[in-house]
Design a protein around this motif. Sequence first.
Motif, PDB file in Angstrom:
ATOM      1  N   THR A  53       2.876   1.147  -6.559  1.00  0.00           N
ATOM      2  CA  THR A  53       1.422   1.172  -6.449  1.00  0.00           C
ATOM      3  C   THR A  53       0.898   2.383  -7.216  1.00  0.00           C
ATOM      4  O   THR A  53       1.627   3.363  -7.433  1.00  0.00           O
ATOM      5  N   GLU A 134       0.708  -1.184 -15.428  1.00  0.00           N
ATOM      6  CA  GLU A 134       1.431  -2.357 -15.913  1.00  0.00           C
ATOM      7  C   GLU A 134       1.015  -2.705 -17.343  1.00  0.00           C
ATOM      8  O   GLU A 134       1.782  -3.346 -18.075  1.00  0.00           O
ATOM      9  N   TRP A 185       0.470 -13.126 -17.070  1.00  0.00           N
ATOM     10  CA  TRP A 185       0.373 -12.489 -15.761  1.00  0.00           C
ATOM     11  C   TRP A 185       0.394 -13.534 -14.644  1.00  0.00           C
ATOM     12  O   TRP A 185      -0.335 -14.512 -14.683  1.00  0.00           O
ATOM     13  N   SER A 188      -0.981 -10.775  -8.318  1.00  0.00           N
ATOM     14  CA  SER A 188      -2.247 -10.124  -7.974  1.00  0.00           C
ATOM     15  C   SER A 188      -2.329  -8.786  -8.698  1.00  0.00           C
ATOM     16  O   SER A 188      -1.438  -7.934  -8.536  1.00  0.00           O
ATOM     17  N   TYR A 189      -3.408  -8.597  -9.464  1.00  0.00           N
ATOM     18  CA  TYR A 189      -3.561  -7.396 -10.277  1.00  0.00           C
ATOM     19  C   TYR A 189      -5.017  -6.941 -10.280  1.00  0.00           C
ATOM     20  O   TYR A 189      -5.942  -7.686  -9.913  1.00  0.00           O
ATOM     21  N   THR A 254     -10.735  -7.528  -9.908  1.00  0.00           N
ATOM     22  CA  THR A 254      -9.596  -7.717  -9.005  1.00  0.00           C
ATOM     23  C   THR A 254      -9.273  -9.197  -8.920  1.00  0.00           C
ATOM     24  O   THR A 254     -10.113  -9.996  -8.492  1.00  0.00           O
ATOM     25  N   ASN A 256      -7.111 -11.581  -7.007  1.00  0.00           N
ATOM     26  CA  ASN A 256      -6.260 -11.696  -5.808  1.00  0.00           C
ATOM     27  C   ASN A 256      -6.606 -12.969  -5.049  1.00  0.00           C
ATOM     28  O   ASN A 256      -6.867 -12.945  -3.851  1.00  0.00           O
ATOM     29  N   VAL A 311      -4.276  -2.163 -16.441  1.00  0.00           N
ATOM     30  CA  VAL A 311      -3.978  -3.143 -15.388  1.00  0.00           C
ATOM     31  C   VAL A 311      -2.963  -2.508 -14.441  1.00  0.00           C
ATOM     32  O   VAL A 311      -1.945  -1.959 -14.890  1.00  0.00           O
ATOM     33  N   ARG A 312      -3.241  -2.586 -13.159  1.00  0.00           N
ATOM     34  CA  ARG A 312      -2.329  -2.041 -12.146  1.00  0.00           C
ATOM     35  C   ARG A 312      -2.043  -3.108 -11.091  1.00  0.00           C
ATOM     36  O   ARG A 312      -2.791  -4.088 -10.961  1.00  0.00           O
ATOM     37  N   ASN A 313      -0.953  -2.920 -10.342  1.00  0.00           N
ATOM     38  CA  ASN A 313      -0.616  -3.833  -9.252  1.00  0.00           C
ATOM     39  C   ASN A 313      -1.684  -3.776  -8.168  1.00  0.00           C
ATOM     40  O   ASN A 313      -2.201  -2.700  -7.838  1.00  0.00           O
ATOM     41  N   TYR A 314      -1.982  -4.938  -7.599  1.00  0.00           N
ATOM     42  CA  TYR A 314      -2.954  -4.973  -6.500  1.00  0.00           C
ATOM     43  C   TYR A 314      -2.305  -4.470  -5.219  1.00  0.00           C
ATOM     44  O   TYR A 314      -1.234  -4.921  -4.820  1.00  0.00           O
TER      45      TYR A 314
END
Length: 694
Positions: A53, A134, A185, A188-189, A254, A256, A311-314
């Motif tokens: 995270t 990411e 992808w 969830s990002y 987001t 998700n 872009v990052r992990n949710y």
Amino acid sequence: VDGFWSFKDYEHVLVTGLEVTPDFAVQGSGFLDFDFTYKRQISLSSATSIDNTTIQIIIDNSTFDYQYANQTGRDIRFYDSTFSTKFHYWIKEWNYDGESKFWVRIPDSGTSEFYLAYGHSTAISESNATNVFEFFDDFEDGSLDLTLWEGDTNGFTECNGYLFAGTSCNNYGRNGYRLTSIKEWTGSYVMEVKVYIDYTNWGGFQAAGWHESTSDGIGAGFYSYDDYYAVQDDGSTSQYYDNYADDWVILTLTANGASSKASYYNVADNSYYNFSINNGGLSDEVIALGKWQCDCRMNESYRAWWDQISVRNYDPTTYTIQIGNQTNANVVDNNVTFKTTLSPGNHTIYFSVKDNTTLWSSKSDRWLYINDQPIGTIVSVSSTLVYTNGTYDTVDSNTIHMWRLDEGSGSSTSDDGSYGWSGYLYNSPSWVTGKSGSALEFDGDNDYVRSSGQTSTNTGEVTIEAWIKLDGDVDSESTIYAWGACPVQLRVTTSEKLKLNAYFDNGGNQYLTGSTTLVPGVWYHVAATISESGDTMKLYINGTEDASYSLSSSNYLYNWGWYDAIGYNGGNWWSSDYFEGIIDEVRVSNISRSASDIGNYLDTDNITFKGSATDQSGYVAAYSWTSSLDGELSTQATFTIHESNLSFGNHTITFKAQDETGAWSVPKTINITVRSFPYAKITSVEPWYVNIGT
């Protein structure tokens, strides 16, 4: 303070247990060989819920004293709570004596605290957004990075640290061009872009989004002459009014699933707008800039440029971050503690420390003995179902053979069943003490018993029962009892399991193998049943069903008409070796008996308990058998008890062993049941005398 060491202090410690993780500690101050002078603990309101995270850390003059850090921020670092793992980080903003922002990548879930370290005059910055996110592009390369992007690359230009829509810097772009990521992808990002809106025509453009098809994607952007912004899910569009002309906007998207949303932050007026988007979730979709997700409102011009995209992990968890006070990063705590697992035996533990000049202290030692825990095993308990206060009639109207084998000598044995056939002993099986009275012991070479009569008469139902005790491991599959009326044999396999063989009209050979491994030297009551009416084959051990098989309704036992045999099958139907062990109390019935009926036939006198134990580092000093109803039963590894000494009911029997240091093994348990026959009493006979005649 002069550098002299005291005399060593030591003591002996005894630790018992199967796995031992003792704590070792040292008292006193020391120095950690660490390159940074200062540290601050960062605490999260809850532990991280996912791996990898990314968390934003914000400091200002109220939480950080900038005078102790390098003016450029190049000495900023982040470490785990033990300073053994360095975290990737990116300095998003650095304002000496003001507000600074960092993004930190936390590799492991379950992290609730880590450290900010600083204070190093020659450190080189390790800030790197590529290692944190990411996906990241700050468009500082001078040309579009074709290892990241594809699609309509001719419709976008990178220059002066920005990504411009159009074929040259500061030019107009067309919203019919879509720039896409090479990477696809799924999951969830969270995407974040910083974009400047100079001018949009009616059609506008998509500033952030993911795309797979017009009905599968998510996007957000601006349209209608700068006055509106739009969010779009899998095909539908929502528009909202606001004026973003000549403004920098940080747009966060987001993805998700149903909880997706878009957030617009206007940097100039510090305003936020958040809107929910009902998205179906990302599945093999690409980042998409420029053309709208819906492939609509195209061929319009716009003028805009992106400063960066990440872009990052949710992460579903929201964290409250607390930054602790500044402390010396080189000073270790007074107590140094660690845990480890040690092997059983005698250990000498040495401890020493190194100071900041790389000098090591003298060793301090302590003697430690690790004692392993003994391992106890219940080998067998026979029987697990017993009856007391009465007797059970083993011969009833359905008993065709009852070979009690109680003669104790001679070359034949009688049959108390309805057939009344004698059994002739071949090749001299030995008369020995049996489960009840005498029994026959077979040497496994060539001895067996065969009935004097033969018949093919049968009811299509049969039960074969016997008490057996194996002499040792079974080297070759052998026969306990072979029925002659039909090809039915109760056997024992080379893995010491029961097996039932039978031959059927319209079914041929059928085999059923049990699941319980028989232990040599232990008495077992074994039984096999076949029922044409119930279409079943079953095996039982000590009154408990061990295996079952469903037959076809068209299967009927083949009428044969040969001799019955104990200890061998006469070489008929299936290959077999001679039985090696003791056989007693053989009963054959012309019905398929129930489990309770078979249980009634079990021994009603004694229960034998067998246990064993081992100890790796010492020896076994004591044993304990206890009952949940009657308490302690015995302190021996093996013992026999009469069922009259046990209370009626279901007993949980516990066995454990103790070594010479007093450590007990992990308890092992088994269940037994003690039942009572009905009780009969003559209360009166009246009159007690009668006169016959006058």
